[in-house]
Design a protein around this motif. Structure first.
Motif, short mmCIF file in Angstrom:
data_model
loop_
_atom_site.label_atom_id
_atom_site.label_comp_id
_atom_site.label_asym_id
_atom_site.label_seq_id
_atom_site.Cartn_x
_atom_site.Cartn_y
_atom_site.Cartn_z
N HIS A 50 40.27 38.85 -15.53
CA HIS A 50 39.12 37.95 -15.60
C HIS A 50 37.97 38.60 -16.35
O HIS A 50 37.79 39.81 -16.27
N GLY A 59 39.30 40.87 -19.79
CA GLY A 59 39.85 39.62 -19.30
C GLY A 59 41.01 39.15 -20.15
O GLY A 59 41.32 39.71 -21.19
N SER A 65 37.07 32.90 -16.26
CA SER A 65 35.99 33.88 -16.11
C SER A 65 35.30 33.63 -14.77
O SER A 65 35.34 32.54 -14.22
#
Length: 113
Positions: A50, A59, A65
């Motif tokens: 993430h 990520g 996110s």
């Protein structure tokens, strides 16, 4: 008298500077520490998949996110339940301590404030 008065002052200053970097809404007593702990846990474990901060430092494309999760305005209890469950095919099970889960939840929620 403290044996290391300068060390005590330096640590206090460092804590104040760290807390001042947090969003103002996240600085309720106790909550600020949980947010700081959650950010630290997220940067160590969650950033593998993430984007955990406001800037794309890490990520993966498939993982949402933390900011996008926060924009959904999830309930804290729902996030805790999600993080406590095993997700064999989608998320690694890090077996986080309850305090770490609470911290990650506090950090995610702070991003939506």
């Amino acid at each position: 008298m403290t044996p290391f008065p300068h060390l005590s002052r330096a640590l206090t200053l460092a804590l104040l500077l760290a807390l001042s970097a947090l969003p103002a809404a996240a600085q309720a007593p106790g909550d600020a520490m949980a947010v700081a702990r959650g950010r630290q846990v997220a940067e160590v474990w969650c950033a593998n998949c993430h984007v955990v901060g406001t800037q794309a430092r890490s990520g993966a494309d498939a993982a949402p996110s933390f900011a996008s999760i926060a924009r959904r305005q999830p309930e804290a209890a729902a996030l805790r339940t999600w993080l406590a469950q095993q997700h064999r095919n989608t998320m690694p099970n890090y077996n986080l301590a309850r305090e770490d889960v609470d911290g990650v939840v506090a950090y995610i929620l702070s991003l939506g404030r």
